[in-house]
Design an enzyme around this catalytic site. Structure first.
Site, PDB file in Angstrom:
ATOM      1  N   LYS A  45       0.876  -0.918   0.500  1.00  0.00           N
ATOM      2  CA  LYS A  45       0.256  -0.141  -0.377  1.00  0.00           C
ATOM      3  C   LYS A  45       0.969   1.304  -0.192  1.00  0.00           C
ATOM      4  O   LYS A  45       0.529   2.482  -0.936  1.00  0.00           O
ATOM      5  CB  LYS A  45      -1.261  -0.308   1.069  1.00  0.00           C
ATOM      6  CG  LYS A  45      -1.862   1.229   1.209  1.00  0.00           C
ATOM      7  CD  LYS A  45      -2.575   1.433  -0.208  1.00  0.00           C
ATOM      8  CE  LYS A  45      -3.182   2.678   0.521  1.00  0.00           C
ATOM      9  NZ  LYS A  45      -3.470   3.675   0.636  1.00  0.00           N
ATOM     10  N   GLU A  48       1.218   6.925  -6.528  1.00  0.00           N
ATOM     11  CA  GLU A  48       0.065   8.309  -6.570  1.00  0.00           C
ATOM     12  C   GLU A  48       0.229   9.236  -6.361  1.00  0.00           C
ATOM     13  O   GLU A  48       0.249  10.192  -7.019  1.00  0.00           O
ATOM     14  CB  GLU A  48      -1.052   7.461  -5.657  1.00  0.00           C
ATOM     15  CG  GLU A  48      -1.987   8.545  -5.570  1.00  0.00           C
ATOM     16  CD  GLU A  48      -2.572   8.468  -3.860  1.00  0.00           C
ATOM     17  OE1 GLU A  48      -2.741   8.898  -2.894  1.00  0.00           O
ATOM     18  OE2 GLU A  48      -3.240   7.235  -4.218  1.00  0.00           O
TER      19      GLU A  48
END
Length: 298
Positions: A171, A178
């Site tokens: 993650k 991102e």
């Protein structure tokens, strides 16, 4: 399944609702109240303490934490470790540092309490669209949790990543990527906004969504933003970071992996918080001293 859920913030409240929609029983606890929490509590059993939440769960309890990283995670785990039994499971679904996750899992080993780290992506849209879940920890515990994972996730949106810390690590890398993607979109759209052409950047973002190499969900969100306010006249250019970008950059350094795009995207966020850069003042003053270049004074 019956599950305890601690933390009813923007992510947590929607996750609880999605679990309820999929037929699971949810016992919820959050020290704060809001209209959103009150609404979702209609379908869940709301309790006033962690101890009461644990008391309402059956044998082989499952408690999902959806709280901010750091002290809130530590404090909840400390409290739960005193009242849970061997065979019970704690899931940390927030954005914890993967190294801290490994330490926490090690500390719980002696008590027999299973610890699962589950990186959760999907934001506020996850309620309707489903989440992307990246789990780490005891594989047997994760298999037992699959009805919960599959209820929350999109189709093909759940992955067991490996031993303790692997879920939060994946993650973290996801969030680093991102950062870079968002920065690239932001810079590209600014170049178009400053160009001599009277470009409709909402129309550009819309056409890019169809067949373009750079199409993505972030681009869909950009189109929506430009439709609301093309010049972003009400938005201040101040960008926070959740901490995952920093961990990503530090991990890359630890592993001797160059990550210039992600690193610079993090530094751009730091720069956005400076109303006036002291380093820029020094640069201007130095240019004046050695080359006689003009200074812009207040």
């Amino acid at each position: 399944m019956k599950i305890g859920f601690i933390g009813l913030g923007k992510m947590g409240v929607n996750m609880v609702e999605r679990l309820l929609r999929n037929g699971h029983e949810v016992i919820t606890y959050d020290p704060f109240t809001s209209s959103e929490i009150a609404e979702v509590s209609k379908g869940s059993v709301r309790v006033s303490s962690v101890a009461k939440l644990v008391g309402k769960l059956p044998k082989h309890r499952i408690v999902w934490l959806m709280v901010p990283e750091g002290d809130p995670v530590k404090e909840n785990i400390d409290e739960l470790s005193k009242i849970l039994n061997p065979g019970d499971t704690i899931v940390d679904g927030g954005n914890s540092n993967w190294r801290e996750t490994q330490t926490r899992a090690k500390a719980l080993e002696g008590s027999g309490i299973k610890f699962v780290d589950c990186g959760t992506s999907g934001g506020i849209w996850g309620l309707e669209n489903g989440y992307c879940l990246m789990a780490g920890g005891d594989q047997k515990a994760c298999v037992e949790l699959e009805p919960i994972f599959y209820a929350l996730a999109q189709c093909n949106g759940y992955l067991y990543c490996g031993p303790s810390g692997a879920g939060h690590f994946v993650k973290m890398v996801h969030n680093g990527i991102e950062y870079g993607m968002m920065q690239a979109y932001a810079e590209g759209f600014e170049v178009m906004e400053q160009s001599p052409f009277d470009l409709d950047i909402r129309a550009v973002s819309k056409v890019w969504k169809n067949g373009s190499v750079v199409r993505s969900w972030l681009l869909e969100l950009a189109e929506e933003i430009f439709g609301e306010d093309p010049k972003l006249s009400k938005v201040k250019g101040y960008v926070d970071d959740s901490g995952e970008g920093r961990w990503m950059v530090q991990s890359a350094i630890d592993f001797n992996v160059p990550t210039p795009v992600i690193t610079l995207s993090l530094l751009s966020r730091l720069r956005s918080r400076q109303s006036e850069s002291f380093s820029a003042k020094i640069l201007s003053a130095l240019r004046n001293k050695f080359g006689g270049h003009s200074l812009k004074l207040k």
